[in-house]
Design a protein around this motif. Structure first.
Motif, PDB file in Angstrom:
ATOM      1  N   ARG A 164     115.788  51.305   1.938  1.00 35.42           N
ATOM      2  CA  ARG A 164     115.178  49.994   2.129  1.00 35.42           C
ATOM      3  C   ARG A 164     115.505  49.068   0.956  1.00 35.42           C
ATOM      4  O   ARG A 164     115.782  47.877   1.132  1.00 35.42           O
ATOM      5  N   ASN A 167     119.057  47.753   1.215  1.00 33.15           N
ATOM      6  CA  ASN A 167     119.121  46.683   2.231  1.00 33.15           C
ATOM      7  C   ASN A 167     118.451  45.409   1.729  1.00 33.15           C
ATOM      8  O   ASN A 167     118.947  44.297   1.952  1.00 33.15           O
ATOM      9  N   LEU A 168     117.327  45.580   1.045  1.00 30.87           N
ATOM     10  CA  LEU A 168     116.596  44.432   0.514  1.00 30.87           C
ATOM     11  C   LEU A 168     117.440  43.692  -0.519  1.00 30.87           C
ATOM     12  O   LEU A 168     117.457  42.448  -0.560  1.00 30.87           O
ATOM     13  N   GLU A 170     120.629  43.461  -0.569  1.00 33.63           N
ATOM     14  CA  GLU A 170     121.628  42.683   0.164  1.00 33.63           C
ATOM     15  C   GLU A 170     121.009  41.427   0.774  1.00 33.63           C
ATOM     16  O   GLU A 170     121.608  40.344   0.769  1.00 33.63           O
ATOM     17  N   GLU A 171     119.776  41.574   1.295  1.00 32.00           N
ATOM     18  CA  GLU A 171     119.092  40.445   1.936  1.00 32.00           C
ATOM     19  C   GLU A 171     118.809  39.306   0.958  1.00 32.00           C
ATOM     20  O   GLU A 171     118.843  38.128   1.341  1.00 32.00           O
ATOM     21  N   SER A 227     108.923  45.504   3.828  1.00 31.99           N
ATOM     22  CA  SER A 227     109.620  45.978   5.028  1.00 31.99           C
ATOM     23  C   SER A 227     108.911  45.492   6.279  1.00 31.99           C
ATOM     24  O   SER A 227     107.797  44.974   6.221  1.00 31.99           O
TER      25      SER A 227
END
Length: 463
Positions: A164, A167-168, A170-171, A227
């Protein structure tokens, strides 16, 4: 030629017959029970995982939020409860499919894969990952994920929290400093403790696990979500629709009753913080408590300094007769219902000073006998105190781990105590030498240290 052909046909027939019988036997084994058959048998088999929320043993008592709920449901139907523990979520679903249990009493994520196999039932829980951070006056609370840019966040390597966080990162366009730790060295709960102690600044956790740990560490903030929500619930096999309906009905009827609220409060609201015990006061000049004469009387039965017995009692109750811990330990000596019953005192007597001390000392005597092979008194004392706090079962597990990993099972410091720490990690509590599963060992290590430290203080102040 005809004989050879006939023999071949007979062999094929026999193999086919044996295969058919085997298939029938396997099909019979995978028969799933619905509520009528369960009630006819009188026993409900629940599948779960070890964990601080789901199921664990503490002071020889079965405990856990999920455990107490499924036990309450079983009792409402007049059923005996049998618990089977799986090693992981995949094995949990396999066991249900194979008919090894009737219900998964663990909040199984609601995924398409599981929806195709099972019926979800009971109270739906929405879980999400949250940022765990300190919340003292000097701390700046991060309220959104953008503020994590430039900050160090620690997670267990290759865990869902690690994924997570990647991914975070990258976000938000990068910039979050991701620090990882190997799976078999620490757990999420270890990282939460490190945030509380200011050893690290941030980590991630599921909100239910974070909520439970906030009862241990009141100085953490768990309000910032990182999330999307993930719903989860209990599950039964597709053929067990009556059981699913009964669990749904029970859940709706009981969600607001006193017992359910009491279970929720025990795990997610009641403070388990023992920092208040670090401050010690004397009752008066030369006196530790109002019960000093009783401590002197009964300590002699186990060859203990009475001030040591007083220190243990303070750790359990702060000398409050009506004190009850989150786990249900009551009275001066913090007796659990099972322990009190084993030593012949009633629930009411647990609240009285002399019966409580008498039973507590009888229990200590039993523990001393269990460790009679440890000849050094100071070494034996640590094992006795640890067992008084956790129950002897987890100390036995820690000794078994010590034997397996080349440590001394008869020495506490850096040997058995180290192995007890490991018992909150799946690699160790799922080890075949461990019989009693998950345990939060750091509490017991602090217990031993604090009881002995306070005893030394009493020795200096009270002659």
């Amino acid at each position: 030629m005809k004989q050879t052909y006939s023999a071949f046909v007979i062999i094929i027939f026999c193999l086919g017959f044996l295969f058919s019988c085997r298939q029938k036997k396997e099909n019979k084994q995978i028969e799933h029970r619905d509520l009528p058959l369960i009630e006819q048998s009188g026993e409900l088999t629940a599948l779960t995982l070890y964990g601080s929320i789901s199921y664990f043993i503490y002071k020889e008592e079965e405990m856990g939020y999920e455990y107490e709920l499924i036990k309450s449901f079983a009792e409402s139907r007049g059923l005996k409860l049998k618990i089977k523990v799986a090693g992981n979520v995949s094995r949990l679903s396999e066991m249900l499919e194979n008919g090894e249990g009737d219900v998964i009493a663990y909040h199984l994520p609601m995924t398409k894969k599981f929806k195709d196999k099972f019926i979800y039932c009971g109270k739906e829980t929405v879980n999400e990952q949250v940022l765990v951070q300190r919340s003292t006056q000097k701390d700046t609370i991060l309220k959104n994920v953008i503020q994590l840019i430039g900050k160090e966040v620690w997670v267990v390597e290759d865990s869902k929290y690690h994924h997570r966080l990647v991914n975070l990162n990258e976000e938000v366009g990068g910039g979050i400093i991701i620090r990882t730790i190997e799976k078999d060295t620490v757990s999420v709960e270890d990282l939460i403790e490190q945030v509380s102690k200011d050893s690290i600044s941030y980590t991630l956790s599921d909100n239910d696990l974070a909520s439970l740990n906030k009862t241990y560490y009141s100085n953490i903030n768990i309000n910032t979500k990182v999330s999307h929500p993930q719903p989860s619930a209990w599950a039964v096999n597709k053929g067990s629709f009556r059981l699913a309906e009964a669990i749904d009905e029970w859940s709706k009827e009981n969600v607001n009753n006193p017992r359910y609220k009491s279970i929720m409060k025990r795990y997610f609201e009641m403070s388990k913080d023992t920092s208040e015990l670090k401050t010690v006061h004397l009752y008066g000049k030369g006196k530790i408590s109002p019960y000093d004469e009783l401590f002197k009387k009964y300590a002699a039965q186990i060859d203990w300094d009475w001030r040591l017995l007083a220190s243990l009692s303070y750790q359990e109750s702060k000398f409050h007769l009506d004190r009850e811990s989150w786990a249900g330990a009551v009275g001066l000596m913090g007796l659990m219902p099972r322990t009190a019953k084993a030593f012949g005192i009633t629930s009411e007597e647990r609240l009285l000073p002399e019966p409580s001390i008498k039973a507590g000392v009888a229990y200590i005597k039993r523990l001393k006998n269990s460790y009679s092979g440890i000849k050094d008194n100071q070494e034996q004392l640590k094992f006795v105190l640890a067992s008084y706090n956790s129950g002897i079962a987890h100390i036995n597990d820690a000794q078994a781990l010590a034997r397996k990993y080349g440590k001394d099972p008869m020495v506490w410091d850096e040997n058995v105590e180290e192995c007890l720490k490991w018992k909150h990690l799946p690699e160790y509590y799922n080890d075949s030498v461990c019989k009693y599963g998950y345990f939060r060992g750091t509490e017991t290590l602090e217990y031993v240290e604090e009881v002995i430290g306070r005893w030394k203080f009493y020795q200096e102040k009270v002659k």
